[in-house]
Motif scaffolding. Sequence first.
Motif: not given
Length: 144
Positions: A86-88, A92-93, A116-120
């Motif tokens: 999904e990220r690539t 999703c943001a 992991a950086k997308l996990v807020y």
Amino acid sequence: MSKTLIMVANASAARVFNYLPREDFSLLNEFSHQQARQKGGDLVSDRLGHSEAKGGGHGVFVPASNPKDNEAERFAHELADWLENERTHNRCAQVMLVAEPRFLGLLNKALNRQTAKLVYQSVNKDYSKVPQRELPEMLDLRIG
């Protein structure tokens, strides 16, 4: 508005929701990992091995890992791979992970650095059986 994915999971099932603040909270995907529901003995193909100890005694070889733990790790990697995809593809943001503490740890461990950086936010709760309509309030999300 940027699209947020909310993954609600445990070791045997996961649901992923699209979330757009004040607009949408809808089911995007469901995952099932039936192996995690099986008994540990049903997950291994053979009976425990036997070995001879010094002095003529006999013992049973016990594997170092629990088959149910192995299945939970496999499922965490499957979910992490899906999030990576999904990220690539820029679908999703940001991501919110909601899972019972042990599985949340496995899931975080399975994520690569970029995903992991997308996990807020991470929520240490097993909400996997909570009906969809109740999740936004439980997660303090603003809809409509």
